[in-house]
Write a protein that holds these residues in place. Structure first.
Motif, PDB file in Angstrom:
ATOM      1  N   THR A  80      22.780 -19.711  21.561  1.00  0.00           N
ATOM      2  CA  THR A  80      22.068 -18.427  21.505  1.00  0.00           C
ATOM      3  C   THR A  80      21.146 -18.325  20.292  1.00  0.00           C
ATOM      4  OG1 THR A  80      23.919 -17.414  20.317  1.00  0.00           O
ATOM      5  CG2 THR A  80      23.916 -17.230  22.725  1.00  0.00           C
ATOM      6  N   ARG A  81      21.349 -19.209  19.315  1.00  0.00           N
ATOM      7  CA  ARG A  81      20.516 -19.198  18.105  1.00  0.00           C
ATOM      8  C   ARG A  81      20.092 -20.634  17.803  1.00  0.00           C
ATOM      9  NH1 ARG A  81      21.135 -14.365  15.156  1.00  0.00           N
ATOM     10  NH2 ARG A  81      21.002 -15.298  13.090  1.00  0.00           N
ATOM     11  N   PHE A  82      18.908 -20.767  17.207  1.00  0.00           N
ATOM     12  CA  PHE A  82      18.334 -22.103  17.004  1.00  0.00           C
ATOM     13  C   PHE A  82      17.643 -22.188  15.653  1.00  0.00           C
ATOM     14  CE2 PHE A  82      14.697 -25.009  17.170  1.00  0.00           C
ATOM     15  CZ  PHE A  82      15.306 -26.189  17.612  1.00  0.00           C
ATOM     16  N   SER A  83      17.877 -23.303  14.946  1.00  0.00           N
ATOM     17  CA  SER A  83      17.194 -23.587  13.681  1.00  0.00           C
ATOM     18  C   SER A  83      16.840 -25.059  13.640  1.00  0.00           C
ATOM     19  CB  SER A  83      18.095 -23.239  12.485  1.00  0.00           C
ATOM     20  OG  SER A  83      18.358 -21.854  12.426  1.00  0.00           O
ATOM     21  N   VAL A  84      15.863 -25.395  12.808  1.00  0.00           N
ATOM     22  CA  VAL A  84      15.456 -26.789  12.671  1.00  0.00           C
ATOM     23  C   VAL A  84      15.042 -27.052  11.231  1.00  0.00           C
ATOM     24  CG1 VAL A  84      13.078 -26.280  13.385  1.00  0.00           C
ATOM     25  CG2 VAL A  84      13.962 -28.620  13.592  1.00  0.00           C
ATOM     26  N   THR A  85      15.426 -28.214  10.727  1.00  0.00           N
ATOM     27  CA  THR A  85      15.043 -28.659   9.386  1.00  0.00           C
ATOM     28  C   THR A  85      14.486 -30.068   9.492  1.00  0.00           C
ATOM     29  OG1 THR A  85      16.699 -27.300   8.250  1.00  0.00           O
ATOM     30  CG2 THR A  85      15.872 -29.227   7.073  1.00  0.00           C
ATOM     31  N   PHE A 107      12.696 -20.112  23.979  1.00  0.00           N
ATOM     32  CA  PHE A 107      12.987 -19.005  23.069  1.00  0.00           C
ATOM     33  C   PHE A 107      13.078 -17.651  23.778  1.00  0.00           C
ATOM     34  CE2 PHE A 107      10.851 -22.025  19.990  1.00  0.00           C
ATOM     35  CZ  PHE A 107      12.045 -22.426  19.413  1.00  0.00           C
ATOM     36  N   GLU A 108      12.993 -17.649  25.091  1.00  0.00           N
ATOM     37  CA  GLU A 108      13.230 -16.408  25.834  1.00  0.00           C
ATOM     38  C   GLU A 108      14.723 -16.110  25.922  1.00  0.00           C
ATOM     39  OE1 GLU A 108      11.300 -16.414  29.607  1.00  0.00           O
ATOM     40  OE2 GLU A 108       9.266 -16.384  28.740  1.00  0.00           O
ATOM     41  N   THR A 109      15.543 -17.153  25.813  1.00  0.00           N
ATOM     42  CA  THR A 109      17.003 -16.970  25.882  1.00  0.00           C
ATOM     43  C   THR A 109      17.713 -17.390  24.606  1.00  0.00           C
ATOM     44  OG1 THR A 109      17.220 -19.163  26.910  1.00  0.00           O
ATOM     45  CG2 THR A 109      17.050 -17.273  28.389  1.00  0.00           C
ATOM     46  N   VAL A 110      17.006 -18.088  23.714  1.00  0.00           N
ATOM     47  CA  VAL A 110      17.591 -18.557  22.461  1.00  0.00           C
ATOM     48  C   VAL A 110      16.780 -17.983  21.305  1.00  0.00           C
ATOM     49  CG1 VAL A 110      18.184 -20.562  21.064  1.00  0.00           C
ATOM     50  CG2 VAL A 110      18.380 -20.692  23.555  1.00  0.00           C
ATOM     51  N   GLN A 111      17.478 -17.382  20.338  1.00  0.00           N
ATOM     52  CA  GLN A 111      16.790 -16.744  19.218  1.00  0.00           C
ATOM     53  C   GLN A 111      16.470 -17.752  18.115  1.00  0.00           C
ATOM     54  OE1 GLN A 111      18.964 -13.518  17.428  1.00  0.00           O
ATOM     55  NE2 GLN A 111      17.554 -13.334  15.690  1.00  0.00           N
ATOM     56  N   VAL A 140      26.895 -20.567  20.157  1.00  0.00           N
ATOM     57  CA  VAL A 140      26.498 -21.676  19.280  1.00  0.00           C
ATOM     58  C   VAL A 140      25.164 -21.392  18.602  1.00  0.00           C
ATOM     59  CG1 VAL A 140      25.818 -24.105  19.229  1.00  0.00           C
ATOM     60  CG2 VAL A 140      27.768 -23.395  20.620  1.00  0.00           C
ATOM     61  N   HIS A 141      25.135 -21.652  17.300  1.00  0.00           N
ATOM     62  CA  HIS A 141      23.874 -21.707  16.548  1.00  0.00           C
ATOM     63  C   HIS A 141      23.556 -23.184  16.368  1.00  0.00           C
ATOM     64  CE1 HIS A 141      21.325 -20.186  12.888  1.00  0.00           C
ATOM     65  NE2 HIS A 141      20.766 -21.239  13.492  1.00  0.00           N
ATOM     66  N   LEU A 142      22.562 -23.679  17.088  1.00  0.00           N
ATOM     67  CA  LEU A 142      22.212 -25.097  17.062  1.00  0.00           C
ATOM     68  C   LEU A 142      21.203 -25.366  15.950  1.00  0.00           C
ATOM     69  CD1 LEU A 142      22.418 -27.928  18.351  1.00  0.00           C
ATOM     70  CD2 LEU A 142      20.531 -27.268  19.865  1.00  0.00           C
ATOM     71  N   LEU A 143      21.592 -26.225  15.005  1.00  0.00           N
ATOM     72  CA  LEU A 143      20.699 -26.670  13.931  1.00  0.00           C
ATOM     73  C   LEU A 143      20.322 -28.120  14.196  1.00  0.00           C
ATOM     74  CD1 LEU A 143      19.334 -26.753  11.120  1.00  0.00           C
ATOM     75  CD2 LEU A 143      21.600 -27.244  10.144  1.00  0.00           C
ATOM     76  N   VAL A 144      19.027 -28.393  14.249  1.00  0.00           N
ATOM     77  CA  VAL A 144      18.525 -29.745  14.474  1.00  0.00           C
ATOM     78  C   VAL A 144      17.958 -30.290  13.167  1.00  0.00           C
ATOM     79  CG1 VAL A 144      16.933 -31.174  15.807  1.00  0.00           C
ATOM     80  CG2 VAL A 144      17.986 -29.171  16.872  1.00  0.00           C
ATOM     81  N   LEU A 145      18.406 -31.472  12.773  1.00  0.00           N
ATOM     82  CA  LEU A 145      17.897 -32.154  11.584  1.00  0.00           C
ATOM     83  C   LEU A 145      17.040 -33.335  12.032  1.00  0.00           C
ATOM     84  CD1 LEU A 145      21.139 -32.280   9.363  1.00  0.00           C
ATOM     85  CD2 LEU A 145      19.374 -30.507   9.429  1.00  0.00           C
ATOM     86  N   ILE A 146      15.835 -33.452  11.467  1.00  0.00           N
ATOM     87  CA  ILE A 146      14.897 -34.507  11.876  1.00  0.00           C
ATOM     88  C   ILE A 146      14.457 -35.290  10.646  1.00  0.00           C
ATOM     89  CG2 ILE A 146      12.779 -35.010  13.138  1.00  0.00           C
ATOM     90  CD1 ILE A 146      12.934 -32.225  14.376  1.00  0.00           C
ATOM     91  N   HIS A 147      14.669 -36.602  10.663  1.00  0.00           N
ATOM     92  CA  HIS A 147      14.347 -37.465   9.523  1.00  0.00           C
ATOM     93  C   HIS A 147      12.863 -37.820   9.497  1.00  0.00           C
ATOM     94  CE1 HIS A 147      13.987 -40.840  12.259  1.00  0.00           C
ATOM     95  NE2 HIS A 147      15.168 -40.535  12.780  1.00  0.00           N
ATOM     96  N   GLY A 148      12.483 -38.640   8.520  1.00  0.00           N
ATOM     97  CA  GLY A 148      11.082 -38.952   8.303  1.00  0.00           C
ATOM     98  C   GLY A 148      10.665 -40.330   8.789  1.00  0.00           C
TER      99      GLY A 148
END
Length: 444
Positions: free
Chosen positions: A84-89, A111-115, A4-12
């Motif tokens: 295994t992968r992580f992004s945030v917006t 981030f030692e186990t998730v890129q 899984v590449h987890l993308l987190v979206l955070i509002h204002g």
């Protein structure tokens, strides 16, 4: 099952997950059905820090979202799917919350186990809300910290978040602190800023710049080229000599001017001629009433927020990053005492103000006195040394890329860049080109 590449979206600020509904839809359309090298996208739209909770500060918002990420990761693992992968917006305040969140995750060895892969923000006040040479800006700087609780104090950099009394926004941009160190782990860092008409988050703070080249774009001869594929996204810009600039516009007759007048109200409350004249007639009643109701609501919610924060601080059992920072700064103070005892080893401090002589601490004051004789243009900010240092530190990140959106002829472009509420405001869909650019440049 694919990783899984987890993308987190955070509002204002004052936001909720629905504000990111269009962004969520577009990223799923572009990347959601794609499986790249055994990687599948999973989108988490943060829910725990919404509505009135956004008053509680960048830090408490970040703690909530970080816990939400941990829970989501654990839930996915129970389903046999490994992150295994992580992004945030982050949008607006959400971008600052995102910068805090990655510090929390980095501190917990996430981030030692998730890129880490993509870090993006849209219309985020990266250096806080700067002050401008205008009465409205002065009033906002005075009322904001009082009416927006902890978040307002952090927006306007009047909080003393760290034990040494530094604002949180400055700590976030400190290369010696974990937030900055977490940020540079991301190979793709791209920020989106409104070049014009963002009354909420000005260009200089969302684009991390000390100057605003678009402040007088109609007069200064700036040449703008747009992306053919992405509507309203600037591909490049350059300033023209003033002698070549076109500054005149075709003037309208007095009747056309009256016909086109629009009251400073939300679009759904605006009316065409001749009803617009009736709205203007009622403004002396409507405007003070609206202001009074808004101030009452803000004061009430700020009071509730301060009570929540006191409760959270009393009940918190987890060691928060502010405590870690406290230990680090205590160690630094001890080291400073040792250096003071040994003057030969004391380094010369560098000034955060460009052009200032670090050997002469009175020089910035003299320069300030000279410059103050000439009134700066209203679109150029009055930045503090801490904000200038933050700009310098963040712009040193080599992988940082900046994109600029240009929405002309709108009252406030802040909501358009994220297509915040297209059901109620159709014009918000004008920002879809920005979201398409974001999605197409998202590395899965």
């Amino acid at each position: 099952m694919p990783d899984v590449h987890l993308l987190v979206l955070i509002h204002g600020m004052w936001g909720n997950p629905s504000h990111l509904g269009h962004a969520n839809k577009i990223i799923r359309e572009v990347k959601g059905e794609v499986e790249d090298g055994g990687i599948k996208l999973e989108v988490l739209v943060a829910e725990t820090n919404k509505d009135e909770s956004t008053y509680d500060g960048i830090d408490w918002g970040g703690e909530r979202v970080a816990e939400e990420i941990r829970q989501k990761t654990a839930d996915l693992e129970k389903e046999g799917r490994k992150v295994t992968r992580f992004s945030v917006t982050g949008y607006s305040l959400g971008g600052l919350v995102a910068r805090y969140v990655i510090g929390v995750l980095h501190q917990s060895k996430f981030f030692e186990t998730v890129q880490p892969v993509n870090f993006n923000t849209l219309a985020t006040p990266h250096i806080g809300i700067p002050k401008f040479p205008s009465t409205f800006s002065s009033i906002s700087a005075f009322l904001g910290p009082k009416l927006l609780s902890r978040s307002g104090e952090q927006f306007f950099c009047v909080d003393k978040w760290s034990p040494r009394g530094r604002p949180l926004v400055e700590v976030l941009a400190d290369p010696d602190r974990i937030f900055y160190q977490a940020l540079i782990l991301f190979p793709n860092i791209r920020i989106y800023a409104n070049a014009i008409n963002d009354l909420t988050v000005p260009y200089v703070t969302s684009c991390i710049s000390a100057e605003d080249p678009f402040g007088e774009y109609e007069k200064n001869g700036i040449k703008i080229d747009f992306h053919e594929k992405y509507k309203h996204v600037i591909e490049s810009y350059s300033a023209l000599p003033l002698s070549l600039a076109t500054t005149t516009k075709e003037s309208q007759g007095w009747f056309e001017t009256i016909r086109n007048i629009r009251a400073p109200l939300p679009p759904r409350f605006q009316a065409e001629f001749p009803l617009n004249l009736a709205v203007y007639t009622l403004l002396p009643i409507l405007f003070p009433t609206f202001i009074c109701l808004a101030l009452i609501r803000l004061s009430f919610q700020s009071h509730q927020s301060r009570g929540r924060v006191r409760h959270l601080e009393a009940q918190s059992t987890r060691e928060r990053l502010v405590h870690v920072i406290s230990k680090l700064e205590s160690e630094l103070e001890s080291a400073a005492v040792d250096l003071y005892d040994d003057p030969a080893g004391t380094p010369i401090a560098t000034s955060p103000i460009p052009g200032a002589d670090p050997a002469d601490p009175t020089e910035p004051t003299k320069e300030k006195g000279k410059k103050s004789r000439t009134k700066p243009p209203p679109y150029q900010p009055l930045l503090t040394p801490g904000q200038l240092q933050s700009i310098e530190n963040l712009n040193k990140i080599p992988q940082l890329k900046k994109e600029r959106a240009f929405f002309e002829g709108v009252r406030n472009s802040h909501a358009m860049i994220i297509c915040r509420d297209p059901k109620m405001f159709k014009q918000h869909l004008e920002g879809e080109g920005v979201l398409r650019h974001w999605a197409d440049h998202f590395e899965l």
